[in-house]
Design a protein around this motif. Structure first.
Motif, PDB file in Angstrom:
ATOM      1  N   UNK A   1       0.840  -1.209   0.000  1.00 21.43           N
ATOM      2  CA  UNK A   1       0.000   0.000   0.000  1.00 21.43           C
ATOM      3  C   UNK A   1       0.871   1.254   0.000  1.00 21.43           C
ATOM      4  N   UNK A   2       1.939   1.249   0.789  1.00 23.52           N
ATOM      5  CA  UNK A   2       2.825   2.416   0.852  1.00 23.52           C
ATOM      6  C   UNK A   2       3.458   2.702  -0.508  1.00 23.52           C
ATOM      7  N   UNK A   3       3.890   1.668  -1.202  1.00 26.44           N
ATOM      8  CA  UNK A   3       4.472   1.858  -2.541  1.00 26.44           C
ATOM      9  C   UNK A   3       3.448   2.477  -3.495  1.00 26.44           C
ATOM     10  N   UNK A   4       2.245   1.932  -3.497  1.00 27.49           N
ATOM     11  CA  UNK A   4       1.200   2.458  -4.377  1.00 27.49           C
ATOM     12  C   UNK A   4       0.843   3.891  -3.978  1.00 27.49           C
ATOM     13  N   UNK A   5       0.604   4.111  -2.693  1.00 26.25           N
ATOM     14  CA  UNK A   5       0.153   5.413  -2.208  1.00 26.25           C
ATOM     15  C   UNK A   5       1.169   6.519  -2.474  1.00 26.25           C
ATOM     16  N   UNK A   6       2.444   6.197  -2.375  1.00 28.94           N
ATOM     17  CA  UNK A   6       3.478   7.196  -2.618  1.00 28.94           C
ATOM     18  C   UNK A   6       3.299   7.792  -4.019  1.00 28.94           C
ATOM     19  N   UNK A   7       3.088   6.935  -5.008  1.00 26.95           N
ATOM     20  CA  UNK A   7       2.902   7.400  -6.382  1.00 26.95           C
ATOM     21  C   UNK A   7       1.563   8.111  -6.576  1.00 26.95           C
ATOM     22  N   UNK A   8       0.552   7.727  -5.794  1.00 26.34           N
ATOM     23  CA  UNK A   8      -0.785   8.307  -5.924  1.00 26.34           C
ATOM     24  C   UNK A   8      -0.957   9.585  -5.101  1.00 26.34           C
ATOM     25  N   UNK A   9       0.045   9.946  -4.281  1.00 25.94           N
ATOM     26  CA  UNK A   9      -0.066  11.136  -3.440  1.00 25.94           C
ATOM     27  C   UNK A   9      -0.950  10.942  -2.227  1.00 25.94           C
TER      28      UNK A   9
END
Length: 149
Positions: free
Chosen positions: A35-43
């Motif tokens: 989730x952290x990897x995805x969220x980082x890119x999604x802001x």
């Protein structure tokens, strides 16, 4: 760009439920890292509270990123019985420190937070007051762990 937020509670899947909330499981760590990897890119930023059986997650970010991140949450096999507590616009980020992080909490703390007033994600600034809002309680829980990811 307006910031939006969503918060929900859910039941952990059997592979996670029942573990020591202070230690979690390898599966929980993998789910949060993904989730952290995805969220980082999604802001998107947020926190996942875990009491050994249940989750309470608060996530915030731009509407598009949050929409996609939340759709991933809804489809995740790591939990079920999801109940959305609130969604809407927030004036500022409350957990800008991490794209996602999990924190252990006691069951009674998670219950108090889930049952508190999430309306408008308002914050009065006094987590100890009898009429403390959910955001007051959440911010008080998160601040001692705040660090930049």
């Amino acid at each position: 760009m307006p910031i939006r937020a969503i918060t929900y509670v859910s039941e952990a899947c059997p592979a996670i439920s029942g573990c020591d909330p202070g230690k979690g499981t390898e599966l929980l760590d993998r789910v949060v890292d993904d989730a952290a990897r995805f969220n980082r890119d999604a802001g998107v930023s947020g926190v996942l509270l875990f009491d050994g059986c249940r989750f309470l997650q608060y996530m915030e970010g731009p509407a598009d990123g949050l929409r996609v991140a939340y759709s991933r949450v809804i489809g995740a096999s790591s939990h079920g019985e999801l109940i959305e507590l609130q969604r809407g616009r927030v004036g500022q980020r409350r957990v800008p420190f991490w794209p996602m992080r999990w924190l252990p909490v006691e069951p009674q703390v998670l219950s108090r937070l889930a049952g508190s007033d999430w309306t408008g994600f308002k914050q009065r600034g006094d987590s100890g007051a009898l009429n403390a809002t959910a955001m007051d309680i959440l911010v008080a829980l998160v601040e001692p762990h705040a660090q930049v990811a």
